[in-house]
Scaffold this active site. Structure first.
Site, PDB file in Angstrom:
ATOM      1  N   THR A  35      40.950  27.092  13.125  1.00 24.31           N
ATOM      2  CA  THR A  35      39.937  27.732  12.272  1.00 24.31           C
ATOM      3  C   THR A  35      39.182  28.802  13.063  1.00 24.31           C
ATOM      4  O   THR A  35      38.993  29.926  12.578  1.00 24.31           O
ATOM      5  CB  THR A  35      38.957  26.680  11.701  1.00 24.31           C
ATOM      6  OG1 THR A  35      39.684  25.510  11.327  1.00 24.31           O
ATOM      7  CG2 THR A  35      38.237  27.214  10.481  1.00 24.31           C
ATOM      8  N   ALA A  85      35.656  22.174  13.984  1.00 26.81           N
ATOM      9  CA  ALA A  85      35.285  20.771  14.185  1.00 26.81           C
ATOM     10  C   ALA A  85      36.369  19.873  13.602  1.00 26.81           C
ATOM     11  O   ALA A  85      37.110  20.276  12.702  1.00 26.81           O
ATOM     12  CB  ALA A  85      33.946  20.478  13.512  1.00 26.81           C
ATOM     13  N   GLY A  96      36.874  18.226  19.769  1.00 24.32           N
ATOM     14  CA  GLY A  96      37.724  17.860  20.898  1.00 24.32           C
ATOM     15  C   GLY A  96      39.168  17.596  20.518  1.00 24.32           C
ATOM     16  O   GLY A  96      39.955  17.154  21.350  1.00 24.32           O
ATOM     17  N   GLU A 104      33.510  23.947  25.059  1.00 23.28           N
ATOM     18  CA  GLU A 104      32.927  24.280  23.748  1.00 23.28           C
ATOM     19  C   GLU A 104      31.467  23.858  23.704  1.00 23.28           C
ATOM     20  O   GLU A 104      30.615  24.585  23.190  1.00 23.28           O
ATOM     21  CB  GLU A 104      33.707  23.573  22.639  1.00 23.28           C
ATOM     22  CG  GLU A 104      35.098  24.143  22.426  1.00 23.28           C
ATOM     23  CD  GLU A 104      35.909  23.347  21.410  1.00 23.28           C
ATOM     24  OE1 GLU A 104      36.651  23.958  20.661  1.00 23.28           O
ATOM     25  OE2 GLU A 104      35.793  22.104  21.383  1.00 23.28           O
ATOM     26  N   LYS A 122      37.422  18.287   6.563  1.00 18.81           N
ATOM     27  CA  LYS A 122      36.623  17.876   7.728  1.00 18.81           C
ATOM     28  C   LYS A 122      35.289  17.245   7.336  1.00 18.81           C
ATOM     29  O   LYS A 122      34.603  16.658   8.180  1.00 18.81           O
ATOM     30  CB  LYS A 122      36.350  19.099   8.629  1.00 18.81           C
ATOM     31  CG  LYS A 122      37.573  19.889   9.036  1.00 18.81           C
ATOM     32  CD  LYS A 122      38.475  19.066   9.914  1.00 18.81           C
ATOM     33  CE  LYS A 122      39.701  19.816  10.401  1.00 18.81           C
ATOM     34  NZ  LYS A 122      39.444  21.025  11.133  1.00 18.81           N
TER      35      LYS A 122
HETATM   36  C1  5RP Z   1      39.027  21.858  19.920  1.00 16.41           C
HETATM   37  C2  5RP Z   1      38.184  21.574  18.737  1.00 16.41           C
HETATM   38  C3  5RP Z   1      38.567  22.228  17.449  1.00 16.41           C
HETATM   39  O1  5RP Z   1      37.553  23.091  17.079  1.00 16.41           O
HETATM   40  C4  5RP Z   1      38.805  21.163  16.422  1.00 16.41           C
HETATM   41  O2  5RP Z   1      39.842  20.313  16.876  1.00 16.41           O
HETATM   42  C5  5RP Z   1      39.184  21.753  15.054  1.00 16.41           C
HETATM   43  O3  5RP Z   1      40.438  22.371  15.138  1.00 16.41           O
HETATM   44  P1  5RP Z   1      41.104  23.068  13.865  1.00 16.41           P
HETATM   45  O4  5RP Z   1      40.230  24.208  13.464  1.00 16.41           O
HETATM   46  O5  5RP Z   1      42.467  23.501  14.364  1.00 16.41           O
HETATM   47  O6  5RP Z   1      41.221  22.029  12.780  1.00 16.41           O
HETATM   48  O7  5RP Z   1      37.214  20.864  18.786  1.00 16.41           O
HETATM   49  O8  5RP Z   1      38.655  21.081  21.011  1.00 16.41           O
END
Ligand code: 5RP
Length: 224
Positions: A35, A85, A96, A104, A122
């Protein structure tokens, strides 16, 4: 490419809307994940005059590819951070999933404004996603024991295209710690931070200033 449920489109809308709100002449914390990647690409496409502080090798490379100039916390302070997130409940987050939560957290926390970008999958009423905990490699067994003492179930994160565990950008390991529903994120965050050998955990409590959730046809913005 297929996009079941329009999830990728929702991520793109959230990332692009957050990038759209970035003002000329600012320093932007560049989050990690799919994202945040949309936001980084959109910043490059807009050609806006910003500098980025990456939070991982992934966001560093994406910024280079997108033509976003880079800086560091040694040279600049962050005006706005844009980051994804794994779970969002109110203003609290689990992060994470990309094992980048240590960098981050200090980049996002240092920003004047921290904008979370996410798709609707999410969102939750309460945090119950396993909490990633980055640990010094030698400390993994003792940290795991302490996590069990807090009622958690730690699992060493395995690499997918390498034998053995995930090794973070900082050279450490990750324990994904399932606690079930977390009713007191601040208390658990403090307990995890207090374990010797823990580098950082993925509970981001009270750090976010706004949440941008991409929807089927737009973006829902919540100011916190
Ligand atoms: C990386 C993170 C990411 O922001 C989290 O895993 C969300 O990832 P995505 O946008 O691919 O769903 O915390 O450490």
């Amino acid at each position: 490419m297929k996009d079941p449920g329009g999830r990728e489109d929702a991520k793109r809308r959230a990332g692009e809307a957050a990038a759209e709100a970035v003002e000329d002449g600012t320093v932007v914390g560049l989050g990690t994940g799919s994202t945040a990647a949309h936001a980084i690409r959109a910043l490059g496409e807009r050609g806006v005059d910003v500098e980025g502080v990456p939070t991982s090798y992934q966001s560093l490379q994406l910024a280079i590819d997108a033509g976003v100039p880079l800086t560091s916390l040694a040279e600049a302070s962050v005006d706005v951070a844009i980051d994804g997130a794994d779970q969002v409940a109110g203003g609290d987050l689990v992060k994470g999933g990309g094992a980048a939560h240590a960098r981050e957290k200090y980049v996002d926390a240092s920003a004047d404004r921290f904008v979370v970008v996410a798709d609707p999958s999410k969102e939750a009423d309460a945090l119950d996603h396993p909490v990633p905990v980055e640990v010094l490699p030698d400390a993994e067994p003792v940290v795991a024991e302490r996590v069990r003492g807090l009622g958690g179930d730690p699992a060493l994160r395995a690499a997918e295209r390498k034998d053995g565990p995930v090794v973070t950008d900082n050279g450490n390991l990750v324990l994904d710690c399932a606690f079930g529903r977390v009713d007191d994120p601040g208390g658990l965050a403090a307990s995890l931070s207090g374990i010797p050998g823990v580098v950082e955990h993925g509970l981001f409590v009270g750090l976010a200033d706004a949440v941008y959730v991409g929807t089927a046809d737009g973006v829902r913005v919540t100011e916190l």
